[in-house]
Design an enzyme around this catalytic site. Structure first.
Site, short mmCIF file in Angstrom:
data_model
loop_
_atom_site.label_atom_id
_atom_site.label_comp_id
_atom_site.label_asym_id
_atom_site.label_seq_id
_atom_site.Cartn_x
_atom_site.Cartn_y
_atom_site.Cartn_z
N LEU A 1 0.82 -1.21 0.00
CA LEU A 1 0.00 0.00 0.00
C LEU A 1 0.85 1.26 0.00
O LEU A 1 0.39 2.33 -0.40
CB LEU A 1 -0.93 0.01 1.21
CG LEU A 1 -2.00 -1.09 1.24
CD1 LEU A 1 -2.77 -1.04 2.55
CD2 LEU A 1 -2.94 -0.93 0.05
N ALA B 91 5.21 2.86 1.15
CA ALA B 91 6.48 2.67 1.85
C ALA B 91 7.08 4.03 2.13
O ALA B 91 6.86 5.00 1.39
CB ALA B 91 7.45 1.83 1.01
N MET C 188 10.11 4.98 7.54
CA MET C 188 9.92 4.17 8.74
C MET C 188 9.65 2.70 8.44
O MET C 188 9.94 1.84 9.26
CB MET C 188 8.76 4.73 9.56
CG MET C 188 9.05 6.07 10.17
SD MET C 188 10.40 5.99 11.36
CE MET C 188 11.26 7.50 10.96
N GLY C 189 9.06 2.42 7.30
CA GLY C 189 8.73 1.03 7.01
C GLY C 189 7.83 0.90 5.81
O GLY C 189 7.74 1.79 4.97
N LYS D 60 1.30 -2.59 8.95
CA LYS D 60 2.41 -1.64 8.97
C LYS D 60 3.62 -2.32 9.61
O LYS D 60 3.56 -2.73 10.77
CB LYS D 60 2.01 -0.39 9.76
CG LYS D 60 3.08 0.66 9.93
CD LYS D 60 2.50 1.82 10.75
CE LYS D 60 3.50 2.93 10.97
NZ LYS D 60 2.90 4.04 11.76
N ASP E 79 -1.94 15.11 13.79
CA ASP E 79 -1.59 15.06 12.37
C ASP E 79 -2.84 14.87 11.52
O ASP E 79 -2.88 14.03 10.63
CB ASP E 79 -0.59 13.94 12.10
CG ASP E 79 0.19 14.16 10.79
OD1 ASP E 79 0.25 15.33 10.33
OD2 ASP E 79 0.72 13.19 10.24
#
Length: 705
Positions: A21, A23, A26-27, A43, A137
């Site tokens: 989905l 990148a 962080m990952g 995630k 956020d």
């Protein structure tokens, strides 16, 4: 959505992966099926971040916070494992586009649909705040659109109301353009901050534009704090409510219950604007055609007790232990000369006292490391000549080759030796962070003398201590000169976007944080743009001061030439990274702030300069006196730590302020960040006759003489 790559696993924690989905740094986020055949988003955190105990703690917090939310407009957590080699979190999958994508593809929303969107998001925030959280956020990219209503996602930076910050004061958490003025200033935030962000989101959906404009992050943050929002195009029936949400004063904003009352109850029928229902349906149908990969091996076993380490780093540390102190190529050792220069005081009882080794890490081809080594050696020799000492010092230097990879390897070799009590990091912003990671893994303190990247703000919470202000705390010497001596009515901040990421903190410090007493304006210059136009605009007010926010000597020199040719007569200042032959040739009269003194011209370091001449046959270069102080600071801490040595060293160094010849080293008790409030190690120079001439210590600027 992307197909899986060959390197991707097919299963994580019992979830069969079907696609990527997205990148980021962080990952990776995967689309997956749970063991119960439900679609979910998984995630997965990159192993290098999981190696950081602080990051792993933050991930546990994210899981805990997100698990508290069960309302219909938030995405529930289905499963998680914070102890895995690569921690992961599975949430329900929302098969729809983000609000940001929807507005980009189909344009602004009508008032009726805006009210429905706002009603659902206000209800989501009501749940968030009732749970004692602040999202921090809220932005269009974090609002997903489903057929039955929107979903507010990504609580990775949410925090309990009143909780202690995990970042330094002044560090912005959130997305410029959608965060509140108090967030932009790095101040504590509460529910009113999310209300401000919701106002930005509704205005964006209503107009298709960011309410505080576009451009560099520094300019957007500045406008958020100081300028009024652009609400042209917001429907008249919502404009006043959105304007109240965007009040600079948090107390003037409506509460979430007031928002819910004003926006009404969400109705699912017709809530999406024309054109979006087919897009949402198409996204939902895409998952039906995805192939499921063949199973492959994946390591989701629990991490061993203690700080986690990636396989790469484990192999590295094992190799370092086997190799000991011999190596070839990058990271090779070169040893201190025998006798006094090796740190063993001749005739001082060598061998009868325990030895503490100080490692010095940097690029052997960099003059800064040579200066560090010479200054550090003087401190070691002076220590070893003291008959009252309880241990001997030795200096050991390792070459990092000037690369991040070399820095990590060399630091790992140094800290693998149990005699090494502390490392001095003389590397650059580009090389210091891998050394921080290696020292954290071995629990060996690292004293950072030169680097000032704001990414060290979080590193300061590990085993590292930064012995200078980072960019989050701004350029103190040039700010003090402008405020105490020049006192301009206006300062133009010329932000060179060639190095936008490196220089954003400086721009924020002097604009968003209002550190300059007079008016400030920002001029952004693209990487492929010259300075002619901005120089002409500045010259129209020839007494305006100019602060060049950039990191390249060639660009600073080009700006200086353009200002000179345009006839500008005001004061021009810059930070230390622009120092170099191009600037010295072009910027006569410019003032530059640094974190290193001129040990010959600075009255406080004259005695050190004399010893340096006697010992090395030359005047001390920049950073020699700072390295001298760093060794003496380490020795002071080791003396207090006693037999516990390096395990207790950091705690002792944090315990109380210490006065050196270049600065007063002090760390605040709450965040353990370097405190530049008094004698903070900032210095001012002037370009004169093609040379850099020492002017003053920051604390002496503007004092009566």
């Amino acid at each position: 959505m992307e197909r899986l790559r060959p390197s991707d696993p097919s299963e994580i924690g019992g979830h069969r992966l079907a696609a990527r989905l997205g990148a980021g740094g962080m990952g990776v986020v995967y689309l997956a099926r749970s063991q119960h055949a439900a679609w979910c988003a998984v995630k997965v955190i990159r192993a290098e971040h999981a190696d950081d105990p602080g990051f792993r703690a933050r991930f546990r917090r994210e899981v805990d916070l997100a698990s508290r939310l069960t309302g219909r407009w938030t995405v529930p957590v289905l499963a998680a494992d914070a102890e895995s080699r690569s921690p992961w979190l599975a949430t329900a999958y929302v098969p729809g586009p983000s609000l940001a994508e929807a507005v980009l593809l189909h344009g602004p929303w009508p008032e009726e649909q805006l009210r429905a969107l706002g009603a659902a998001l206000a209800e989501a925030l009501d749940e968030v705040h009732t749970a004692g959280l602040v999202h921090r956020d809220v932005k269009p990219a974090n609002v997903l659109l489903a057929a039955d209503g929107p979903r507010l996602i990504d609580f990775g930076i949410a925090r309990s109301v009143g909780a202690t910050a995990l970042t330094a004061d002044g560090v912005v958490v959130g997305s410029p353009g959608y965060l509140s003025p108090e967030q932009a200033r790095g101040l504590p935030v509460g529910p009113p901050s999310d209300v401000f962000s919701l106002g930005c989101v509704l205005a964006h959906a209503a107009t298709g534009r960011a309410v505080f404009g576009t451009g560099g992050a520094a300019s957007v943050l500045y406008r958020t704090v100081h300028e009024e929002p652009d609400l042209d195009g917001v429907p008249a029936g919502l404009r006043q409510l959105v304007r109240r949400c965007l009040a600079k004063d948090p107390a003037a904003r409506p509460t979430v219950p007031e928002l819910r009352a004003a926006l009404g109850v969400f109705g699912a029928a017709g809530w999406l604007p024309a054109g979006l229902p087919p897009l949402v349906a198409a996204r939902a149908s895409r998952v039906l055609d995805l192939p499921v990969p063949e199973p492959t091996a994946v390591d989701t076993a629990p991490a061993p007790p203690g700080p986690a380490a990636s396989p790469t780093r484990r192999r590295l540390l094992t190799a370092a232990s086997v190799l000991g102190v011999t190596s070839a190529g990058v990271g090779a050792w070169w040893w201190s000369r025998p006798g006094a220069s090796a740190g063993q005081g001749a005739g001082q009882g060598a061998g009868r006292r325990p030895r503490r080794v100080i490692g010095l890490l940097g690029d052997k081809d960099d003059a800064v490391l040579t200066a560090h080594e010479r200054g550090a050696r003087i401190a070691v020799e002076q220590h070893n000549r003291d008959d009252r000492r309880t241990f001997d010092l030795a200096l050991r230097t390792a070459d990092d080759g000037g690369t991040a990879e070399g820095s990590g390897r060399a630091a790992a070799r140094l800290v693998a030796d149990p005699e090494v009590a502390v490392l001095l990091g003389a590397g650059t912003n580009a090389t210091v962070l891998p050394a921080v990671a290696a020292c954290e893994q071995a629990r060996v303190p690292l004293l950072v003398t030169r680097a000032d990247t704001d990414r060290l703000d979080s590193a300061n919470l590990t085993t590292a201590l930064v012995l200078r202000s980072t960019r989050t705390a701004g350029p103190p010497a040039i700010v003090r000169h402008l405020n105490r001596v020049v006192r301009p009515a206006r300062t133009v901040v010329v932000h060179d976007l060639s190095d936008a990421a490196e220089t954003l903190q400086t721009v924020r410090y002097v604009t968003v944080y209002d550190k300059l007493d007079g008016e400030t304006v920002v001029e952004e210059i693209a990487a492929d743009e010259d300075f002619t136009g901005v120089a002409r605009r500045i010259a129209a007010r020839p007494r305006d001061a100019v602060l060049f926010a950039g990191a390249r000597a060639t660009r600073a020199a080009a700006c200086a030439r353009a200002l000179r040719d345009a006839g500008h007569r005001g004061t021009c200042v810059a930070g230390e990274y622009v120092i170099g032959p191009p600037l010295l040739a072009a910027a006569e009269g410019w003032l530059v702030g640094t974190a290193y003194t001129d040990a010959v011209a600075d009255p406080a370091t004259e005695a050190f300069a004399a010893v340096h001449r006697d010992r090395h046959g030359t005047a001390p270069a920049p950073w020699a006196a700072e390295a001298y102080d760093a060794v003496r600071f380490a020795a002071y801490g080791l003396k207090a730590a006693g037999a516990e040595g390096r395990s207790a060293l950091r705690a002792e160094l944090l315990r109380r302020p210490w006065q050196g010849i270049t600065r007063r080293v002090s760390f605040n008790a709450g965040g353990q960040f370097y405190d530049p409030a008094e004698d903070g190690g900032a210095f001012l120079y002037r370009v004169t006759g093609g040379e850099l001439r020492f002017v003053a210590r920051a604390d002496d600027i503007g004092k009566a003489t």
